[in-house]
Write a protein that holds these residues in place. Sequence first.
Motif, PDB file in Angstrom:
ATOM      1  N   ASP A 160      -2.046   4.603  18.340  1.00  0.00           N
ATOM      2  CA  ASP A 160      -0.758   4.022  18.729  1.00  0.00           C
ATOM      3  C   ASP A 160      -0.006   3.584  17.481  1.00  0.00           C
ATOM      4  N   PRO A 161       0.963   4.368  17.008  1.00  0.00           N
ATOM      5  CA  PRO A 161       1.687   4.038  15.776  1.00  0.00           C
ATOM      6  C   PRO A 161       2.579   2.809  15.907  1.00  0.00           C
ATOM      7  N   LEU A 162       2.874   2.371  17.145  1.00  0.00           N
ATOM      8  CA  LEU A 162       3.790   1.245  17.348  1.00  0.00           C
ATOM      9  C   LEU A 162       3.073  -0.084  17.551  1.00  0.00           C
ATOM     10  N   PHE A 163       1.750  -0.045  17.556  1.00  0.00           N
ATOM     11  CA  PHE A 163       1.009  -1.280  17.785  1.00  0.00           C
ATOM     12  C   PHE A 163       1.149  -2.180  16.565  1.00  0.00           C
ATOM     13  N   GLY A 164       1.474  -3.451  16.803  1.00  0.00           N
ATOM     14  CA  GLY A 164       1.639  -4.399  15.696  1.00  0.00           C
ATOM     15  C   GLY A 164       0.327  -5.056  15.345  1.00  0.00           C
ATOM     16  N   ARG A 180       5.711   6.531   4.618  1.00  0.00           N
ATOM     17  CA  ARG A 180       7.110   6.364   4.959  1.00  0.00           C
ATOM     18  C   ARG A 180       7.527   7.296   6.095  1.00  0.00           C
ATOM     19  N   ASP A 181       6.832   8.410   6.258  1.00  0.00           N
ATOM     20  CA  ASP A 181       7.147   9.337   7.353  1.00  0.00           C
ATOM     21  C   ASP A 181       6.356   9.017   8.626  1.00  0.00           C
ATOM     22  N   GLY A 182       5.589   7.921   8.616  1.00  0.00           N
ATOM     23  CA  GLY A 182       4.839   7.502   9.791  1.00  0.00           C
ATOM     24  C   GLY A 182       3.425   8.005   9.850  1.00  0.00           C
ATOM     25  N   THR A 183       3.006   8.759   8.860  1.00  0.00           N
ATOM     26  CA  THR A 183       1.651   9.300   8.862  1.00  0.00           C
ATOM     27  C   THR A 183       0.630   8.177   8.739  1.00  0.00           C
ATOM     28  N   PHE A 184      -0.411   8.262   9.538  1.00  0.00           N
ATOM     29  CA  PHE A 184      -1.452   7.242   9.536  1.00  0.00           C
ATOM     30  C   PHE A 184      -2.262   7.336   8.254  1.00  0.00           C
ATOM     31  N   LEU A 185      -2.363   6.207   7.508  1.00  0.00           N
ATOM     32  CA  LEU A 185      -3.092   6.179   6.252  1.00  0.00           C
ATOM     33  C   LEU A 185      -4.348   5.312   6.324  1.00  0.00           C
ATOM     34  N   GLY A 186      -4.484   4.518   7.389  1.00  0.00           N
ATOM     35  CA  GLY A 186      -5.634   3.625   7.513  1.00  0.00           C
ATOM     36  C   GLY A 186      -5.181   2.291   8.095  1.00  0.00           C
ATOM     37  N   MET A 233       0.818  -1.221   0.000  1.00  0.00           N
ATOM     38  CA  MET A 233       0.000   0.000   0.000  1.00  0.00           C
ATOM     39  C   MET A 233       0.847   1.264   0.000  1.00  0.00           C
ATOM     40  N   THR A 234       2.085   1.163   0.409  1.00  0.00           N
ATOM     41  CA  THR A 234       2.948   2.358   0.455  1.00  0.00           C
ATOM     42  C   THR A 234       3.767   2.537  -0.819  1.00  0.00           C
ATOM     43  N   GLU A 235       3.555   1.646  -1.799  1.00  0.00           N
ATOM     44  CA  GLU A 235       4.273   1.795  -3.070  1.00  0.00           C
ATOM     45  C   GLU A 235       3.594   2.871  -3.921  1.00  0.00           C
ATOM     46  N   PRO A 236       4.335   3.902  -4.389  1.00  0.00           N
ATOM     47  CA  PRO A 236       3.733   5.001  -5.190  1.00  0.00           C
ATOM     48  C   PRO A 236       3.145   4.517  -6.505  1.00  0.00           C
ATOM     49  N   ALA A 237       3.745   3.462  -7.068  1.00  0.00           N
ATOM     50  CA  ALA A 237       3.284   3.023  -8.392  1.00  0.00           C
ATOM     51  C   ALA A 237       1.918   2.361  -8.323  1.00  0.00           C
ATOM     52  N   LEU A 238       1.488   2.005  -7.117  1.00  0.00           N
ATOM     53  CA  LEU A 238       0.220   1.314  -6.986  1.00  0.00           C
ATOM     54  C   LEU A 238      -0.952   2.190  -7.412  1.00  0.00           C
TER      55      LEU A 238
END
Length: 496
Positions: A146-150, A174-180, A81-86
């Motif tokens: 919680d950005p660190l929750f697995g 990539r900068d840690g921003t919550f996307l969903g 999901m973090t790939e720009p080409a997607l």
Amino acid sequence: MLARNTSETTRRISPRWLLAAAAIVVIGFTAICGSVLLSMRRGDEKLAHQTLGNLASSIDADIARNIELYDLSLRNVVGNMTEPALVEISRPMRQLILFDHAATARHFGAIQVTDVAGNVTLDSSTLDPKPQNFADEEFFKVHKRDPLFGLYISAPTLHQGSYGIVLSRRIAARDGTFLGIVAGFIRYSYFHEISDRLQLEPNDLISVVRQDGVLIMRSPFDMAIIGRDLSRVPAVQKALAYFSGSHIGNSAVDGVQRLYVWREGSHPLIVMVGRSTDVIFGQWRKEALQIGGAMGALGLIACALMLILAREMGKRGEMEDRMARLAMTDGLTGLANRRHFDVVMDNEWQRAQRARAPISLLMIDADHFKTFNDNFGHQAGDLVLCGIAWSIARHAKRASDCAARYGGEEFALILPGLSLADAIELGERIRIEVGHLERDGMTTTTISVGAACLVPSSMTTSNDLINNADSALYTAKAHGRNRTWPAAPRQKSLAA
């Protein structure tokens, strides 16, 4: 004196000692039986630990494998999901790339992707997902705050039309921003299938608990308690505190006492397997009752037999005592007989020899007894002998004194520790008392007394004392009878 010598010469096992020995034997066998039963119980408990531990490990391994498989699909989606080409490729191609490695087991629901507002944007089961929003769901909120929750495993919930648990992961730039988030679903049918293929004992229990104590799944299934917080239940508290272990306690749901066993897992769920202690120890309790009943019956029989034996031994002992007394007692006068006299004389002589103390002896004989018998008959003669014996016994007051019928109309009185003068005085009292005894208004007879005293030494024996007293008695008779005569100086060398 008679009783003392009888107890000294007779040695037998006391009934009390026999009962004590029997009690020790019964207690010993009971202890051995108890030890064996406890060992059997520990063996049954150990076997139950091993069986339940293996069962818990097997279930845990199955759940861990499927959760890991499903989590790999979620992480694949998060990574892509973090790939720009997607964004530039077509929707079908994007669907293929994102969900190509998605787990497709029949118990797994569709994997869904949401945007930052919780709206479902992608669904592995369709290119056109229906409008849904998970913003209010806990599995969405936990990743947003919680950005660190697995990997998050939800409490039991109704999702996609079925009950089960939701597995979710955070999607971040990539900068840690919550996307969903990306969320998957495991239906309860998966857990039901696990329990259905197991051969469980009655009242067996399988629980799957989350790390915060929330009950995820239970077999036997009870929807009323699924999702309940059990973190205060003792067994769950221990399971949360220790990676593996066991606990015996009563269930908070049905009150059944069970042995709970859990094993260390590699995922956020804890598998606990419980088995009723009635099942674990049921056979042992039956055997314990049978063995205990048999031992109790044998113990009672043994005790009863011991009591009977002890009673019979007591009766036999009493009879032996009576026989011993009769064997050492003169039947007519009740005084000690010649046999007892010899035993006491030997004992007192040795005791006086050790103490270097004097020992005196009175030899007493009824005067003209044969003539009395001829004139008045043997029955009258017996009464005379009994009267003389009564007087002698009355004056033998000390425990060490021994009055005996020496033979026929002759009597003897052993006086340990008494000097010759004291012995003569005692003999005189007896003689005077016998002289005053009357029968039908007339004096029955008189007695002659011979007195002797010796301090035992290596040069003398008890026979010397007897011979001295006997010689003194014959001297008394030779001087007219009815008198007390001391042993002559030549007869009482070493006398006191």
